[in-house]
Every structure is written in C-alpha cells, then in structure tokens.
Design a protein around this motif. Structure first.
Motif, PDB file in Angstrom:
ATOM      1  N   LEU A  92      -6.021  -5.445   0.747  1.00  0.00           N
ATOM      2  CA  LEU A  92      -4.861  -4.078   0.359  1.00  0.00           C
ATOM      3  C   LEU A  92      -4.314  -3.969   1.656  1.00  0.00           C
ATOM      4  O   LEU A  92      -4.048  -3.970   3.407  1.00  0.00           O
ATOM      5  CB  LEU A  92      -6.147  -2.827   1.558  1.00  0.00           C
ATOM      6  CG  LEU A  92      -7.231  -2.802   0.620  1.00  0.00           C
ATOM      7  CD1 LEU A  92      -8.833  -1.908   0.721  1.00  0.00           C
ATOM      8  CD2 LEU A  92      -6.985  -2.406  -1.060  1.00  0.00           C
ATOM      9  N   PRO A  93      -2.619  -3.166   1.295  1.00  0.00           N
ATOM     10  CA  PRO A  93      -1.725  -3.192   2.779  1.00  0.00           C
ATOM     11  C   PRO A  93      -1.898  -2.436   3.715  1.00  0.00           C
ATOM     12  O   PRO A  93      -2.664  -1.467   3.107  1.00  0.00           O
ATOM     13  CB  PRO A  93      -0.101  -3.543   1.496  1.00  0.00           C
ATOM     14  CG  PRO A  93      -1.347  -3.735   0.400  1.00  0.00           C
ATOM     15  CD  PRO A  93      -2.231  -3.145   0.295  1.00  0.00           C
ATOM     16  N   LYS A  94      -1.143  -2.344   4.856  1.00  0.00           N
ATOM     17  CA  LYS A  94      -1.547  -1.614   5.854  1.00  0.00           C
ATOM     18  C   LYS A  94      -1.423  -0.178   5.093  1.00  0.00           C
ATOM     19  O   LYS A  94      -1.406   1.218   5.809  1.00  0.00           O
ATOM     20  CB  LYS A  94      -1.032  -1.535   6.795  1.00  0.00           C
ATOM     21  CG  LYS A  94      -1.481  -3.039   7.627  1.00  0.00           C
ATOM     22  CD  LYS A  94      -1.194  -3.439   8.687  1.00  0.00           C
ATOM     23  CE  LYS A  94      -1.897  -4.960   9.597  1.00  0.00           C
ATOM     24  NZ  LYS A  94      -1.427  -5.516  10.147  1.00  0.00           N
ATOM     25  N   ASP A  95      -0.027  -0.068   4.040  1.00  0.00           N
ATOM     26  CA  ASP A  95       0.865   1.459   3.567  1.00  0.00           C
ATOM     27  C   ASP A  95      -0.262   1.371   1.930  1.00  0.00           C
ATOM     28  O   ASP A  95       0.346   2.358   1.599  1.00  0.00           O
ATOM     29  CB  ASP A  95       1.593   1.401   3.278  1.00  0.00           C
ATOM     30  CG  ASP A  95       2.155   0.258   2.644  1.00  0.00           C
ATOM     31  OD1 ASP A  95       1.556   0.011   2.450  1.00  0.00           O
ATOM     32  OD2 ASP A  95       3.724   0.026   2.833  1.00  0.00           O
ATOM     33  N   SER A  96      -1.028   1.018   1.593  1.00  0.00           N
ATOM     34  CA  SER A  96      -1.780   1.180   0.731  1.00  0.00           C
ATOM     35  C   SER A  96      -2.528   1.974   0.650  1.00  0.00           C
ATOM     36  O   SER A  96      -3.457   2.368   1.798  1.00  0.00           O
ATOM     37  CB  SER A  96      -3.004  -0.008   0.461  1.00  0.00           C
ATOM     38  OG  SER A  96      -3.689  -0.135   0.996  1.00  0.00           O
ATOM     39  N   LYS A  97      -2.921   3.206  -0.794  1.00  0.00           N
ATOM     40  CA  LYS A  97      -4.063   3.906  -1.187  1.00  0.00           C
ATOM     41  C   LYS A  97      -5.135   3.198  -1.469  1.00  0.00           C
ATOM     42  O   LYS A  97      -4.398   3.098  -2.633  1.00  0.00           O
ATOM     43  CB  LYS A  97      -3.394   5.287  -0.966  1.00  0.00           C
ATOM     44  CG  LYS A  97      -4.106   6.953  -1.181  1.00  0.00           C
ATOM     45  CD  LYS A  97      -3.414   7.816  -1.575  1.00  0.00           C
ATOM     46  CE  LYS A  97      -4.701   9.457  -1.168  1.00  0.00           C
ATOM     47  NZ  LYS A  97      -3.627  10.512  -1.587  1.00  0.00           N
TER      48      LYS A  97
END
Length: 399
Positions: A92-97
């Motif tokens: 999960l990328p840090k800017d993911s939702k």
C-alpha cells in the motif's frame, strides 16, 4: 449440502501422544510425519536449508498455478498476522486509499493494521456474517476514484463464512483498482488460481490448510508489485521487498528462520500433493463439514450460516438456549472426550465454532458429533435449540 453417509475405516491414525484433536482454524491437528520432521536441526545458512526454502516457494507457486511465472513467493517469519502486516505495509503506497471489506474479526484487524500504518482507508462493514457483494463494492469504487486498493478476507473464520472472492475480484478490476487478499485460512484448499481469480498479492500461513505448524507465513505477489514496493515498508523486519531481494541474492532469509517449522512444512507439502493438491484437500474438508453439520443438526444445534455460505474451514453453531448449557462446561467436557473446540466471536448472539481442517477425516467428525451428544446428556441438556434471537439474526442473512 449432502453428507456422505457410508462409513469406512479412518485413513488417519489418532494423535500418537494422545492429545486432543484441535477443531480450530489453525494451529490444527498435524500428522506424526510432520511432527517428526522437526526432530532434525538445520543451519539457516546451509545450502541444504536454502534449497529447501527454494523448493518450498516453488511448491507454493505451483498450488497458486503460476504457470506464466508472473508471481513470486516470499516467506516471512512470525504468525500469519505478521505476514498480513508485511503485505499491507509493503504494497500500500503511503498516499494510497484502501477499501477494507469487513464481516468479522479479521477484516477488523486489517483495518486496525492500516490505521497503525497511517494509510488512508474506508470500510464496508457487513457486521458479523453478511458477505460483501460485487455490486456494492463497485458502487463504492465508482463513487470514490481516490480508492486505489481493496482488501478482502477470503474465509472469515470468526463466523466461518466463505466470502465470494471471485465476485469481489471481478468488481475490483472492473473499476481499475487492485485487490489484496488475506487467504490465511483458505489457501491450499479453496480455489485461488492466479489465472482465474485476479489479485496483486495474497497471504497465508504454514499452520492452516497445508497442515504445517505455526512459525511463518508467506506472501504470493506479482513480481511487478514486489519491484514497486522498494522503500515503502514501515518496518525493517516486515519489508517484503527486502526479504524478496535477499532471497534472490543469497537464497537466505534475512533474519533467523524457523528452520524446524520449514522442515515440517515441507513434509506437509508432500502430503498435500499426495492427497491431490487443493482439490483433494477441499474434498476432505468439505466432507468433514457436511458430516459434522448434519450430525449436529440432528442433535438440535443450528448453524449461524445457511448452507450457501458455509465454508469447509470452520462452522459456527449457536449456543443452545437450555438453562443448563454453559459453554465452558461444554468445552471442558468435549476436551475430556478428545476434542478442543473454538469459542465464538459473534457480538450479537452466543456461539461456538468447530473446525473442519487438519489431519482429520469423516470418521473423526462422527466421533465429534457423538462426543457432543454425550456431553449434552452429561449436562442434562435435552434440547440444543438456540434462542429465538439467534434465528432472527440468521434470517437477516437469508434476506
């Protein structure tokens, strides 16, 4: 659901040390061969152990049917939850939702883990036992284009529900998003063919449907996801990218591996293949479930779920409403008779669970039913019928 009534001699001997059968979703009852495989010591750096690890990963990719070589298997030390956290923190990328699908304790644990990771997420919470459906997932994704990932629990063992994972996958990819799967209690028995059910990564552990012992989990992930995960993890020891790279470079685990557990798992994989792989194991677990459900229903017990949603992994039964029924007494008397059952995790009504996985067959499950019958008699419980509130709750699922 039809029970195979015919009786045949058990193909599995009773536990050699006389311990009770574990009617749980893992740890579970293992074979004597798996236990004996832990008697030898291994050097974690030795070429024999490195070869064992490499073969283990190839065998797991074969179960996933990675015929095109698009996936890698990365084992991770610790419990299954360690590997779930590793998957979430690495993919999960840090800017993911993320949309987290919840219908029990393990979906809630996924959401709690993502919260610790400080990633953005929303939930579709279906309560204790309602399944998430493709149309509602699609509607949520269309309404929120910021959602990049969806996470689903394949078999939610807090209720025993088998979630419609293929339907979920189709809904996720129809909207151009990515799916991660917690298949902790399903992989190795329930279908999760990478060519038929699309996902980016899934996680399971040694002590579930492969019938090994606790000590490590494993992630099966697309190579492209592993490559893109560099520098993303919040943790040194739970960084799947770095674990994968180290296996590529040296063939070794980065930190001390559970050598004895891996050796036991290799023995379990041999048995799994000999039984016919996932289809063969699913057939036995399904028969186990059908026998115990039919027998317990004859005693008056009611299942939480209707047949459509019953998994072959673990089954939830309502506690009887009879005033003499006390779960802990029932538990203790079942243990005396050689069976350890599992407490319920429902929040609305009282229940208990009976696992169908492990080194057990239909004859063992018939013994479980007989033990339950004797236990009820000893407790002076002449009816196992549940309270009306339990049936009202179940009716909601049917609706």
């Amino acid at each position: 659901m039809t029970e195979q009534i015919e009786t045949k001699s058990t193909s599995f001997p009773s536990p050699e040390l006389g311990e009770p059968y574990l009617l749980t979703p893992g740890p579970l009852t293992t074979s004597a061969e798996v236990k004996r495989a832990m008697l030898k010591d291994w050097g974690s750096w030795d070429s024999d152990f490195r070869s064992m690890t490499a073969q283990m990963c190839r065998d797991l990719l074969e179960i996933a049917n990675d015929i095109n070589g698009e996936f890698e298997c990365v084992p991770m030390q610790g419990s299954g939850t360690f590997s779930v956290e590793a998957m979430l923190g690495s993919f999960l990328p840090k800017d993911s939702k993320t949309l987290v699908l919840i219908n029990g304790a393990y979906g809630k644990r996924v959401a709690e883990t993502i919260s610790y990771l400080d990633r953005n997420y929303i939930v579709l919470d279906k309560g204790d036992y309602m399944p998430p459906r493709g149309d509602e997932i699609g509607a949520i994704l269309r309404a929120d284009p910021e959602i990049s990932h969806v996470i689903a629990v394949h078999c939610e063992t807090s209720s025993g529900i088998l979630n419609p994972i293929q339907e979920i996958s189709e809904a996720v990819y129809a909207e151009g998003r990515k799916l991660l799967i917690d298949s902790m209690s399903a992989f190795g028995a329930l279908p999760l063919d990478v060519n038929e059910i699309r996902y980016e990564a899934m996680v399971s552990s040694a002590n579930k449907c492969i019938e090994g012992v606790p000590g490590f989990g494993f992630v099966i992930a697309r190579k492209s996801e592993l490559e893109n995960a560099e520098g993303r993890s919040h943790s040194l020891s739970l960084d799947i990218h770095q674990q994968w790279r180290n296996f590529q470079k040296t063939g070794q685990w980065r930190f001390t591996p559970p050598t004895h557990v891996v050796a036991a798992f290799m023995e379990a994989l041999k048995t799994h293949k000999h039984e016919g792989g996932a289809p063969g194991r699913l057939a036995r677990y399904t028969q186990n479930r059908d026998i115990v459900v039919a027998g317990m229903r004859e005693l008056g017990f009611e299942t939480l779920l209707k047949d459509r949603w019953l998994s072959p992994i673990i089954v939830t039964f309502f506690n009887p409403s009879h005033p003499n029924f006390e779960f802990m007494k029932f538990y203790d008397l079942m243990k005396v008779r050689g069976f350890i059952i599992y407490p319920g995790k429902l929040t609305v009504v009282d229940s208990f669970r009976v696992g169908c996985i492990g080194r057990m067959d239909g004859n063992v499950m018939r013994q479980v039913v007989q033990a339950a019958k004797e236990t009820l008699a000893e407790m002076n419980v002449d009816s196992a019928h549940p309270p009306e509130a339990a049936l009202i709750e179940r009716a909601k699922l049917a609706a």
